[in-house]
Design an enzyme around this catalytic site. Structure first.
Site, PDB file in Angstrom:
ATOM      1  CE  LYS A  90       3.510   2.230   6.823  1.00  0.00           C
ATOM      2  NZ  LYS A  90       3.551   1.643   5.595  1.00  0.00           N
ATOM      3  CG  ASP A 149       0.415   0.234   4.337  1.00  0.00           C
ATOM      4  OD1 ASP A 149       0.044   1.311   3.589  1.00  0.00           O
ATOM      5  OD2 ASP A 149       1.105   0.278   5.119  1.00  0.00           O
ATOM      6  CB  ILE A 197       3.716  -2.122  -4.208  1.00  0.00           C
ATOM      7  CG1 ILE A 197       5.332  -2.529  -3.865  1.00  0.00           C
ATOM      8  CG2 ILE A 197       2.994  -3.556  -4.399  1.00  0.00           C
ATOM      9  CD1 ILE A 197       5.336  -2.453  -2.503  1.00  0.00           C
ATOM     10  N   GLY A 206       1.353  -0.003  -9.407  1.00  0.00           N
ATOM     11  CA  GLY A 206       1.559   0.642  -8.046  1.00  0.00           C
ATOM     12  C   GLY A 206       0.533   1.550  -7.300  1.00  0.00           C
TER      13      GLY A 206
END
Length: 301
Positions: free
Chosen positions: A76, A112, A230, A253
């Site tokens: 990422k 996200d 989460i 989550g």
């Protein structure tokens, strides 16, 4: 995408991504909407490629006609240097999990944080956000903390086992949101700060099948607290189950997992995903997976 007959090719780059539920979520939503979409995981471990190969994979995907890619651990941050354009939020976060391939250019986004933001709004509507305690300041925790501050949290207590990481993350977020107060905390301070907080967000691996248990003393929670986790494998973590039993409003989550997928789906296809339909399918996938191999509750994308 204006032409509904045009096919869409999507990939997921990361380590150990074969069990990810994101591909079937995308494909099922596309099928229902009449969009021809094929989503394939590109597992670095199976390909025997290092994380640094993400740039080469982007170039290969472009040549093969991919429309977009999701990016997960450990790429990422590494993907940033290979992009032509980055959304403001992704740039501020310093992480990208969705790359659009348009007109020969790579455009980075982060779903996200937006996925958690929509999860919070959908799953805990009207939750009080004056002060929130967050457990875990790692990669996922960074996106969640950003989403909390963007949602209007005025005081955020970042608790992490690594004091240096908590301090670094708090300083970064404090610079991005100067109107808020972001304070690094240690676990020994939980008994002092939770009585002052409106809600708790959990962003550590504790609660996954491989790491069972509770991330804090459940007696610290009061019925007035809201609690968000989460972890989604299992969907019903010990924290979610026991917080609910205490009378807390809870957010599992799965809502964040669906939220990030729904946002990426819209970016890549141009079509709005039906979040509740996608969540229902996600829960079916989790249930089927648990029935087939309950020991598999992995932390997928």
């Amino acid at each position: 995408m204006s032409n509904r007959a045009e096919s869409v090719l999507v990939g997921l780059i990361g380590e150990g991504v074969k069990p990810s539920l994101t591909p079937p979520m995308h494909e099922h939503e596309a099928d229902v909407q009449g969009v021809r979409l094929l989503y394939r995981p590109l597992d670095l471990l199976e390909l025997a490629l290092p994380a640094a190969a993400v740039g080469d994979l982007l170039t290969s995907a472009q040549r093969m006609g991919f429309n977009g890619l999701n990016i997960t651990h450990p790429c990422k941050q590494l993907v940033l240097e290979h992009l032509d354009e980055i959304s403001d939020d992704a740039a501020r976060l310093g992480a990208v999990n969705t790359v659009l391939i348009q007109d020969g250019r790579f455009i980075g986004h982060n779903t996200d944080f937006s996925g958690f933001g929509s999860a919070l709004a959908d799953g805990l509507p009207g939750a009080k956000l004056d002060r929130v305690v967050q457990l875990g300041a790692g990669g996922a925790g960074s996106a969640v903390a950003y989403a909390l501050l963007k949602a209007g949290v005025s005081m955020l207590d970042l608790v992490d086992m690594d004091p240096a990481r908590a301090a670094e993350r708090a300083a970064e977020l404090g610079g991005l949101f100067p109107e808020a107060t972001v304070t690094p905390r240690s676990t020994v301070e939980l008994h002092e700060i939770l009585p002052l907080a409106d809600g708790l967000v959990h962003c550590t691996p504790i609660g996954m099948a491989a790491h069972p248990g509770l991330p804090l003393d459940i007696e610290l929670l009061e019925p007035r607290h809201w609690v968000a986790d989460i972890v989604y494998r299992p969907i019903e973590t010990q924290l979610v189950r026991q917080a609910r039993a205490k009378g807390c409003d809870v957010l599992d989550g799965g809502r964040m997992a669906v939220g990030q997928a729904a946002d990426a789906f819209k970016l890549i296809t141009g079509h709005e995903a039906d979040r509740e339909r996608m969540r229902a399918h996600f829960l079916e996938l989790i249930a089927a997976e648990d029935a087939a191999a309950p020991e598999l509750a992995k932390a997928g994308h």
